[in-house]
Design a protein around this motif. Structure first.
Motif, PDB file in Angstrom:
ATOM      1  N   ALA B   1       0.576   7.509 -15.605  1.00 44.57           N
ATOM      2  CA  ALA B   1       0.301   6.204 -14.853  1.00 44.57           C
ATOM      3  C   ALA B   1       0.229   6.293 -13.706  1.00 44.57           C
ATOM      4  N   GLN B   2      -0.097   5.287 -12.909  1.00 45.20           N
ATOM      5  CA  GLN B   2      -0.515   5.161 -11.570  1.00 45.20           C
ATOM      6  C   GLN B   2       0.036   4.359 -10.872  1.00 45.20           C
ATOM      7  N   SER B   3       0.655   4.216  -9.855  1.00 46.74           N
ATOM      8  CA  SER B   3       1.217   2.927  -8.971  1.00 46.74           C
ATOM      9  C   SER B   3       1.326   3.472  -7.505  1.00 46.74           C
ATOM     10  N   VAL B   4       1.566   2.425  -6.634  1.00 44.64           N
ATOM     11  CA  VAL B   4       1.425   2.485  -5.329  1.00 44.64           C
ATOM     12  C   VAL B   4       2.429   1.832  -4.675  1.00 44.64           C
ATOM     13  N   THR B   5       3.106   2.317  -3.636  1.00 46.69           N
ATOM     14  CA  THR B   5       4.166   1.768  -2.896  1.00 46.69           C
ATOM     15  C   THR B   5       3.869   1.777  -1.537  1.00 46.69           C
ATOM     16  N   GLN B   6       3.999   0.609  -0.959  1.00 47.47           N
ATOM     17  CA  GLN B   6       3.791   0.269   0.474  1.00 47.47           C
ATOM     18  C   GLN B   6       5.014  -0.167   1.237  1.00 47.47           C
ATOM     19  N   LEU B   7       5.739   0.808   1.891  1.00 52.25           N
ATOM     20  CA  LEU B   7       6.844   0.821   2.679  1.00 52.25           C
ATOM     21  C   LEU B   7       6.718  -0.330   3.872  1.00 52.25           C
ATOM     22  N   GLY B   8       7.489  -1.250   3.944  1.00 52.22           N
ATOM     23  CA  GLY B   8       7.404  -2.181   5.018  1.00 52.22           C
ATOM     24  C   GLY B   8       6.332  -3.434   4.712  1.00 52.22           C
ATOM     25  N   SER B   9       6.914  -4.462   4.258  1.00 46.15           N
ATOM     26  CA  SER B   9       6.010  -5.577   4.229  1.00 46.15           C
ATOM     27  C   SER B   9       5.242  -6.201   5.383  1.00 46.15           C
ATOM     28  N   HIS B  10       6.044  -6.006   6.339  1.00 47.55           N
ATOM     29  CA  HIS B  10       5.721  -6.380   7.577  1.00 47.55           C
ATOM     30  C   HIS B  10       5.773  -5.388   8.638  1.00 47.55           C
ATOM     31  N   VAL B  11       4.852  -5.217   9.501  1.00 45.77           N
ATOM     32  CA  VAL B  11       5.020  -4.195  10.710  1.00 45.77           C
ATOM     33  C   VAL B  11       4.562  -4.872  11.917  1.00 45.77           C
ATOM     34  N   SER B  12       5.037  -4.799  12.837  1.00 45.01           N
ATOM     35  CA  SER B  12       4.688  -5.497  14.099  1.00 45.01           C
ATOM     36  C   SER B  12       4.593  -4.122  15.078  1.00 45.01           C
ATOM     37  N   VAL B  13       3.768  -4.155  16.128  1.00 45.38           N
ATOM     38  CA  VAL B  13       3.355  -3.152  17.136  1.00 45.38           C
ATOM     39  C   VAL B  13       2.858  -4.024  18.267  1.00 45.38           C
ATOM     40  N   SER B  14       3.077  -3.371  19.491  1.00 43.43           N
ATOM     41  CA  SER B  14       2.404  -3.718  20.582  1.00 43.43           C
ATOM     42  C   SER B  14       0.867  -3.474  20.597  1.00 43.43           C
ATOM     43  N   GLU B  15      -0.034  -4.241  21.332  1.00 42.80           N
ATOM     44  CA  GLU B  15      -1.310  -4.003  21.644  1.00 42.80           C
ATOM     45  C   GLU B  15      -1.411  -2.510  22.415  1.00 42.80           C
ATOM     46  N   GLY B  16      -2.393  -1.497  21.795  1.00 42.50           N
ATOM     47  CA  GLY B  16      -2.205  -0.383  22.457  1.00 42.50           C
ATOM     48  C   GLY B  16      -1.389   0.758  21.796  1.00 42.50           C
ATOM     49  N   ALA B  17      -0.382   0.199  20.964  1.00 40.04           N
ATOM     50  CA  ALA B  17       0.413   1.023  20.580  1.00 40.04           C
ATOM     51  C   ALA B  17      -0.126   1.876  19.131  1.00 40.04           C
ATOM     52  N   LEU B  18       0.575   2.756  18.796  1.00 41.52           N
ATOM     53  CA  LEU B  18       0.290   3.370  17.712  1.00 41.52           C
ATOM     54  C   LEU B  18       0.326   2.527  16.381  1.00 41.52           C
ATOM     55  N   VAL B  19      -0.573   2.533  15.375  1.00 36.86           N
ATOM     56  CA  VAL B  19      -0.389   1.915  14.137  1.00 36.86           C
ATOM     57  C   VAL B  19      -0.126   2.756  13.054  1.00 36.86           C
ATOM     58  N   LEU B  20       1.104   2.694  12.200  1.00 39.53           N
ATOM     59  CA  LEU B  20       1.323   3.592  11.122  1.00 39.53           C
ATOM     60  C   LEU B  20       1.652   2.622   9.975  1.00 39.53           C
ATOM     61  N   LEU B  21       0.837   2.663   8.959  1.00 40.48           N
ATOM     62  CA  LEU B  21       1.222   1.925   7.728  1.00 40.48           C
ATOM     63  C   LEU B  21       1.086   3.003   6.523  1.00 40.48           C
ATOM     64  N   ARG B  22       2.646   2.784   5.819  1.00 44.38           N
ATOM     65  CA  ARG B  22       2.956   3.931   4.802  1.00 44.38           C
ATOM     66  C   ARG B  22       2.535   3.395   3.348  1.00 44.38           C
ATOM     67  N   CYS B  23       2.000   4.241   2.556  1.00 46.61           N
ATOM     68  CA  CYS B  23       1.560   4.342   1.426  1.00 46.61           C
ATOM     69  C   CYS B  23       1.881   5.638   0.684  1.00 46.61           C
ATOM     70  N   ASN B  24       2.689   5.300  -0.583  1.00 42.76           N
ATOM     71  CA  ASN B  24       2.995   6.582  -1.436  1.00 42.76           C
ATOM     72  C   ASN B  24       2.540   6.068  -2.903  1.00 42.76           C
ATOM     73  N   TYR B  25       1.911   6.994  -3.461  1.00 45.70           N
ATOM     74  CA  TYR B  25       1.417   6.729  -4.707  1.00 45.70           C
ATOM     75  C   TYR B  25       1.973   7.806  -5.620  1.00 45.70           C
ATOM     76  N   SER B  26       1.836   7.400  -7.137  1.00 42.81           N
ATOM     77  CA  SER B  26       2.183   8.325  -7.987  1.00 42.81           C
ATOM     78  C   SER B  26       0.909   8.307  -9.067  1.00 42.81           C
ATOM     79  N   SER B  27       0.394   9.693  -9.502  1.00 38.52           N
ATOM     80  CA  SER B  27      -0.670   9.474 -10.534  1.00 38.52           C
ATOM     81  C   SER B  27      -0.548  10.818 -11.343  1.00 38.52           C
ATOM     82  N   SER B  28      -0.817  10.559 -12.467  1.00 42.55           N
ATOM     83  CA  SER B  28      -0.818  11.633 -13.490  1.00 42.55           C
ATOM     84  C   SER B  28      -2.179  12.484 -13.410  1.00 42.55           C
ATOM     85  N   VAL B  29      -2.976  11.914 -12.753  1.00 45.35           N
ATOM     86  CA  VAL B  29      -4.279  12.791 -12.588  1.00 45.35           C
ATOM     87  C   VAL B  29      -4.761  12.743 -11.175  1.00 45.35           C
TER      88      VAL B  29
END
Lengths: 115, 111
Positions: B1-29
């Motif tokens: 089975a496959q699934s996706v988890t995104q940590l953080g439903s809201h992310v705020s950054v300042s203009e010019g700052a680094l953007v990091l959006l997290r994603c973890n997955y599980s997959s049997s293939v």
């Protein structure tokens, strides 16, 4: 490339009427098309998957008699919301992909409002 | 089975700052992984995808993501945020004919 056109983009109609939404792949053949529903501030909820020339496969909890899907050609799928009621108001999005290609390409969505 | 988890439903950054959006997955293939962006009242636009090969994937609008099998992650980054990056971002995993979306991360860019 890989453009999907969805029409109409916005529809308002009275309760009890039926509404048809079209999804067209403009520059590729869409072997598989998907229909999603999205509530405000939420992710996409897959309603059904349709393969050209076959009956659609509906997700659990989705009424197939309520949401009629037709995928009669490799470039067109339609979703008809029959006897629509206010609770059917939502944002409906279609996507399509061709044979052997993994990404789904999305239409711009249809905002459906039932009064 | 496959699934996706995104940590953080809201992310705020300042203009010019680094953007990091997290994603973890599980997959049997071996998974195919995607990031999509959604602007208000619009459909989803593909930012980038990983299928096979190079694990660092570059996409549109200056975004990139790195597939890390050992961490089952596919985080999205951009070195410098722009006001126009404010949108909803969805991570997705595909296996066969099935597609699984994360719950989305809303990115706010602060001027």
């Amino acid at each position: 490339g890989a453009v999907v056109s969805q029409h109409p983009s916005w529809v308002i109609c009275k309760s009890g009427t039926s509404v048809k939404i079209e999804c067209r792949s403009l520059d590729f053949q869409a072997t598989t098309m998907f229909w999603y529903r999205q509530f405000p501030k939420q992710s996409l909820m897959l309603m059904a998957t349709s393969n050209e020339g076959s009956k659609a496969t509906y997700e659990q909890g989705v009424e197939k008699d309520k949401f009629l899907i037709n995928h009669a050609s490799l470039t067109l799928s339609t979703l008809t919301v029959t006897s629509a009621h206010p609770e059917d108001s939502s944002f409906y999005i279609c996507s399509a992909r061709d044979w052997g290609s993994q990404p789904q390409h999305f239409g711009d969505g249809t905002r459906l409002s039932i009064l | 089975a496959q699934s996706v988890t995104q940590l953080g439903s809201h992310v705020s950054v300042s203009e010019g700052a680094l953007v990091l959006l997290r994603c973890n997955y599980s997959s049997s293939v071996p998974p195919y992984l995607f990031w999509y962006v959604q602007y208000p009242n619009q459909g989803l636009q593909l930012l980038l995808k990983y299928t096979t090969g190079a694990t660092l994937v570059k996409g549109i609008n200056g975004f990139e993501a790195e597939f890390k099998k050992s961490e089952t992650s596919f985080h999205l980054t951009k070195p410098s945020a722009h006001m126009s990056d404010a949108a909803e971002y969805f991570c997705a995993v595909s296996a066969g004919n099935q597609f699984y979306f994360g719950t989305g991360t809303s990115l706010t860019v602060i001027p």
